[in-house]
Write a protein that holds these residues in place. Structure first.
Motif, PDB file in Angstrom:
ATOM      1  N   ALA A   1       0.816  -1.216   0.000  1.00 39.00           N
ATOM      2  CA  ALA A   1       0.000   0.000   0.000  1.00 39.00           C
ATOM      3  C   ALA A   1       0.849   1.264   0.000  1.00 39.00           C
ATOM      4  CB  ALA A   1      -0.919  -0.002   1.216  1.00 39.00           C
ATOM      5  N   LEU A   2       2.042   1.209   0.639  1.00 47.15           N
ATOM      6  CA  LEU A   2       2.757   2.450   0.934  1.00 47.15           C
ATOM      7  C   LEU A   2       4.121   2.606   0.268  1.00 47.15           C
ATOM      8  CD1 LEU A   2       1.917   2.746   4.742  1.00 47.15           C
ATOM      9  CD2 LEU A   2       0.752   3.822   2.807  1.00 47.15           C
ATOM     10  N   ALA A   3       4.660   1.544  -0.306  1.00 44.14           N
ATOM     11  CA  ALA A   3       5.997   1.630  -0.898  1.00 44.14           C
ATOM     12  C   ALA A   3       5.985   2.398  -2.215  1.00 44.14           C
ATOM     13  CB  ALA A   3       6.554   0.229  -1.130  1.00 44.14           C
ATOM     14  N   LYS A   4       7.080   3.060  -2.505  1.00 42.69           N
ATOM     15  CA  LYS A   4       7.207   3.807  -3.757  1.00 42.69           C
ATOM     16  C   LYS A   4       7.247   2.859  -4.955  1.00 42.69           C
ATOM     17  CE  LYS A   4      10.059   7.395  -5.928  1.00 42.69           C
ATOM     18  NZ  LYS A   4      11.255   8.263  -5.760  1.00 42.69           N
ATOM     19  N   ASP A   5       8.041   1.805  -4.838  1.00 41.44           N
ATOM     20  CA  ASP A   5       8.144   0.790  -5.892  1.00 41.44           C
ATOM     21  C   ASP A   5       7.815  -0.572  -5.313  1.00 41.44           C
ATOM     22  OD1 ASP A   5       9.097   2.564  -7.986  1.00 41.44           O
ATOM     23  OD2 ASP A   5      10.998   2.614  -6.898  1.00 41.44           O
ATOM     24  N   VAL A   6       7.097  -1.387  -6.086  1.00 44.20           N
ATOM     25  CA  VAL A   6       6.665  -2.709  -5.620  1.00 44.20           C
ATOM     26  C   VAL A   6       6.884  -3.742  -6.730  1.00 44.20           C
ATOM     27  CG1 VAL A   6       4.922  -1.748  -4.055  1.00 44.20           C
ATOM     28  CG2 VAL A   6       4.281  -2.336  -6.412  1.00 44.20           C
ATOM     29  N   PRO A   7       6.871  -5.029  -6.375  1.00 44.35           N
ATOM     30  CA  PRO A   7       6.972  -6.043  -7.428  1.00 44.35           C
ATOM     31  C   PRO A   7       5.820  -5.922  -8.426  1.00 44.35           C
ATOM     32  CG  PRO A   7       7.379  -7.002  -5.270  1.00 44.35           C
ATOM     33  CD  PRO A   7       6.900  -5.608  -5.025  1.00 44.35           C
ATOM     34  N   ASN A   8       6.136  -6.146  -9.675  1.00 41.85           N
ATOM     35  CA  ASN A   8       5.121  -6.048 -10.735  1.00 41.85           C
ATOM     36  C   ASN A   8       3.962  -7.013 -10.449  1.00 41.85           C
ATOM     37  OD1 ASN A   8       3.668  -6.067 -13.216  1.00 41.85           O
ATOM     38  ND2 ASN A   8       5.538  -5.465 -14.305  1.00 41.85           N
ATOM     39  N   PRO A   9       2.716  -6.500 -10.436  1.00 43.59           N
ATOM     40  CA  PRO A   9       1.565  -7.367 -10.167  1.00 43.59           C
ATOM     41  C   PRO A   9       1.419  -8.530 -11.152  1.00 43.59           C
ATOM     42  CG  PRO A   9       0.919  -5.055 -10.043  1.00 43.59           C
ATOM     43  CD  PRO A   9       2.310  -5.093 -10.603  1.00 43.59           C
TER      44      PRO A   9
ATOM     45  N   GLY B   1       3.567 -10.601 -11.822  1.00 44.31           N
ATOM     46  CA  GLY B   1       4.362 -11.728 -11.359  1.00 44.31           C
ATOM     47  C   GLY B   1       5.769 -11.770 -11.913  1.00 44.31           C
ATOM     48  N   SER B   2       6.089 -10.841 -12.804  1.00 42.41           N
ATOM     49  CA  SER B   2       7.449 -10.822 -13.367  1.00 42.41           C
ATOM     50  C   SER B   2       8.442 -10.318 -12.318  1.00 42.41           C
ATOM     51  CB  SER B   2       7.504  -9.938 -14.619  1.00 42.41           C
ATOM     52  OG  SER B   2       7.103  -8.617 -14.311  1.00 42.41           O
ATOM     53  N   ASN B   3       9.713 -10.629 -12.563  1.00 37.58           N
ATOM     54  CA  ASN B   3      10.757 -10.333 -11.578  1.00 37.58           C
ATOM     55  C   ASN B   3      11.294  -8.910 -11.745  1.00 37.58           C
ATOM     56  OD1 ASN B   3      11.428 -11.945  -9.483  1.00 37.58           O
ATOM     57  ND2 ASN B   3      13.222 -12.862 -10.417  1.00 37.58           N
ATOM     58  N   GLU B   4      10.417  -7.926 -11.587  1.00 31.85           N
ATOM     59  CA  GLU B   4      10.857  -6.530 -11.713  1.00 31.85           C
ATOM     60  C   GLU B   4      10.052  -5.653 -10.762  1.00 31.85           C
ATOM     61  OE1 GLU B   4       9.967  -4.759 -15.472  1.00 31.85           O
ATOM     62  OE2 GLU B   4       7.891  -5.438 -15.493  1.00 31.85           O
ATOM     63  N   LEU B   5      10.630  -4.498 -10.454  1.00 28.79           N
ATOM     64  CA  LEU B   5       9.942  -3.518  -9.614  1.00 28.79           C
ATOM     65  C   LEU B   5       9.308  -2.451 -10.503  1.00 28.79           C
ATOM     66  CD1 LEU B   5      12.679  -3.084  -6.860  1.00 28.79           C
ATOM     67  CD2 LEU B   5      10.459  -4.186  -6.562  1.00 28.79           C
ATOM     68  N   VAL B   6       8.127  -2.011 -10.131  1.00 32.21           N
ATOM     69  CA  VAL B   6       7.431  -0.964 -10.892  1.00 32.21           C
ATOM     70  C   VAL B   6       6.918   0.095  -9.913  1.00 32.21           C
ATOM     71  CG1 VAL B   6       6.728  -2.519 -12.739  1.00 32.21           C
ATOM     72  CG2 VAL B   6       5.213  -2.196 -10.768  1.00 32.21           C
ATOM     73  N   ALA B   7       6.624   1.279 -10.433  1.00 32.03           N
ATOM     74  CA  ALA B   7       6.015   2.321  -9.604  1.00 32.03           C
ATOM     75  C   ALA B   7       4.695   1.786  -9.041  1.00 32.03           C
ATOM     76  CB  ALA B   7       5.768   3.569 -10.436  1.00 32.03           C
ATOM     77  N   ASN B   8       4.444   2.060  -7.782  1.00 32.80           N
ATOM     78  CA  ASN B   8       3.284   1.485  -7.101  1.00 32.80           C
ATOM     79  C   ASN B   8       1.980   1.782  -7.850  1.00 32.80           C
ATOM     80  OD1 ASN B   8       1.264   0.690  -5.246  1.00 32.80           O
ATOM     81  ND2 ASN B   8       2.579   1.183  -3.507  1.00 32.80           N
ATOM     82  N   PRO B   9       1.284   0.741  -8.343  1.00 31.35           N
ATOM     83  CA  PRO B   9       0.059   0.971  -9.108  1.00 31.35           C
ATOM     84  C   PRO B   9      -1.211   0.918  -8.260  1.00 31.35           C
ATOM     85  CG  PRO B   9       0.676  -1.327  -9.296  1.00 31.35           C
ATOM     86  CD  PRO B   9       1.672  -0.681  -8.365  1.00 31.35           C
ATOM     87  N   TYR B  10      -1.074   0.531  -6.972  1.00 35.68           N
ATOM     88  CA  TYR B  10      -2.265   0.280  -6.156  1.00 35.68           C
ATOM     89  C   TYR B  10      -2.862   1.587  -5.639  1.00 35.68           C
ATOM     90  CZ  TYR B  10      -0.333  -4.440  -6.183  1.00 35.68           C
ATOM     91  OH  TYR B  10       0.175  -5.663  -6.573  1.00 35.68           O
ATOM     92  N   MET B  11      -4.098   1.851  -6.014  1.00 30.76           N
ATOM     93  CA  MET B  11      -4.772   3.065  -5.559  1.00 30.76           C
ATOM     94  C   MET B  11      -5.913   2.767  -4.572  1.00 30.76           C
ATOM     95  SD  MET B  11      -2.842   5.156  -7.054  1.00 30.76           S
ATOM     96  CE  MET B  11      -3.620   6.713  -6.619  1.00 30.76           C
ATOM     97  N   LYS B  12      -6.372   1.514  -4.558  1.00 31.28           N
ATOM     98  CA  LYS B  12      -7.412   1.101  -3.611  1.00 31.28           C
ATOM     99  C   LYS B  12      -6.905  -0.083  -2.784  1.00 31.28           C
ATOM    100  CE  LYS B  12     -11.669   2.326  -6.105  1.00 31.28           C
ATOM    101  NZ  LYS B  12     -12.966   1.760  -6.572  1.00 31.28           N
ATOM    102  N   TRP B  13      -7.386  -0.189  -1.549  1.00 29.64           N
ATOM    103  CA  TRP B  13      -7.017  -1.322  -0.710  1.00 29.64           C
ATOM    104  C   TRP B  13      -7.443  -2.640  -1.361  1.00 29.64           C
ATOM    105  CZ3 TRP B  13      -3.743  -0.771   3.192  1.00 29.64           C
ATOM    106  CH2 TRP B  13      -3.645   0.466   3.832  1.00 29.64           C
ATOM    107  N   SER B  14      -8.615  -2.648  -1.979  1.00 30.65           N
ATOM    108  CA  SER B  14      -9.142  -3.876  -2.582  1.00 30.65           C
ATOM    109  C   SER B  14      -8.303  -4.361  -3.758  1.00 30.65           C
ATOM    110  CB  SER B  14     -10.596  -3.660  -3.035  1.00 30.65           C
ATOM    111  OG  SER B  14     -10.679  -2.566  -3.937  1.00 30.65           O
TER     112      SER B  14
END
Length: 352
Positions: free
Chosen positions: A137-145, A147-160
């Motif tokens: 929820a709070l990290a600047k960069d997170v693992p790609n949703p 499932g690939s082995n890379e970090l991306v800018a956090n795409p999550y805007m809702k808790w759900s």
């Protein structure tokens, strides 16, 4: 008249030069800076101390742990603080800064424990969060949703979007700034622990520790996380007004506002005094203050104030600080610390 004027001018000028070159005026009030989390505890002690002794009530400023230690370590002299509060332990770099600036003898006091809570309004759905979900929820960069082995800018805007069992509302979290010990403890205890749930990132700790720290400790800057300053009361007020916002602050503030707000469980554990003191609650930390020995006996009341703080009636199992949310240290530890305080035992730096 001319001679008298010249004489007066000379005296005035000499006095001004002396005033500029002299050290800051001595003061009769203890100066305390530092952590916003320790601030409520220190304030209660200071008010009682001022009421029940012949000493002035200490002046306490909430500057954040990092800001307080910086002020404390600037030097010896009454223009500098006598004591600094901290919601994390002093860093070795801060100890070295103190030493370099002549603050040679420092007594370290662990006053007890506190938990860091994520809380929302009682009008909202109570949250049940894992450390992994907090990181996502709070990290600047997170693992790609994907499932690939890379970090991306956090795409999550809702808790759900993180987990369908979480509320279908926007992620809106208010938390402390980087100068706060609460922020330091939160990124270490919550963010890093959640970060390590991903094998790709956990491997970084061995391969590239600096990169690991950057990934795990960098909070997002695109809106869902907002730095709220050092005043935790403002976060509580916001939560009462906005049921969809979550706040990060110390357990003591939760205790003071249980009529308005509720804490999320973290990894299924409620932040209770028992869970915090036993380290079952994942986001628990110790609280401290540091005393400048060179100021004891110069500014009146320092020894007496720290004796009051470390008395059983204050910080003990049935002490008055328990009523405002302090989780006491074990009795044998309190006894050792109180003895060190009485002797003003100095730190060596090796303990950091």
């Amino acid at each position: 008249m001319t001679k008298l004027y010249k004489a007066l001018t000379t005296v005035t000028l000499a006095g001004a030069i002396a005033a500029l070159s002299a050290p800051a005026m001595a003061r009769d009030t203890i100066s305390i800076v530092g952590s916003s989390t320790v601030y409520p505890f220190a304030t209660v002690v200071a008010e009682r101390f001022g009421r029940n002794t012949d000493f002035a009530t200490p002046k306490i400023e909430s500057t954040g742990s990092g800001g307080g230690l910086k002020l404390f370590c600037q030097g010896v002299g009454t223009q500098h603080p006598d004591i600094t509060n901290a919601s994390r332990r002093m860093k070795k770099s801060e100890f070295d800064m103190c030493q370099a600036n002549g603050v040679k003898e420092i007594t370290e006091v662990r006053i007890g424990a506190d938990g860091i809570v994520m809380a929302n309004s009682k009008e909202a759905e109570k949250l049940d969060l894992s450390l992994k979900e907090i990181f996502l929820a709070l990290a600047k960069d997170v693992p790609n949703p994907d499932g690939s082995n890379e970090l991306v800018a956090n795409p999550y805007m809702k808790w759900s979007e993180i987990d369908s069992s979480l509320p279908d509302i926007a992620i809106s979290v208010m938390g402390p700034p980087p100068t706060s010990g609460t922020r330091d403890a939160f990124v270490e205890l919550a963010m890093e622990s959640g970060c390590k749930q991903f094998p790709m990132i956990a491997q970084m700790e061995d391969d590239n520790e600096d990169k690991f720290k950057t990934v795990c400790q960098s909070m997002r800057e695109d809106g869902p996380f907002v730095e709220a300053g050092e005043n935790d009361n403002l976060i509580v007020q916001r939560l009462a007004q906005d049921p969809e916002t979550v706040g990060i602050f110390g357990y003591s503030f939760l205790m003071e506002n249980t009529g308005q707000i509720q804490a999320a469980t973290v990894n299924g554990v409620e932040p209770t005094p028992e869970a915090i003191s036993s380290d079952q609650y994942p986001v628990a930390r110790s609280l401290w203050f540091y005393v400048k020995k060179a100021h004891v006996g110069v500014v009146p009341g320092i020894q007496e104030y720290i004796s009051e703080f470390t008395s059983e009636g204050t910080w003990g199992d049935n002490g008055y600080l328990v009523d405002v949310g302090l989780i006491p240290a074990p009795r044998n530890e309190r006894m050792k610390i109180a003895k060190a305080v009485k002797e003003l035992a100095p730190m060596t730096g090796n303990e950091l």
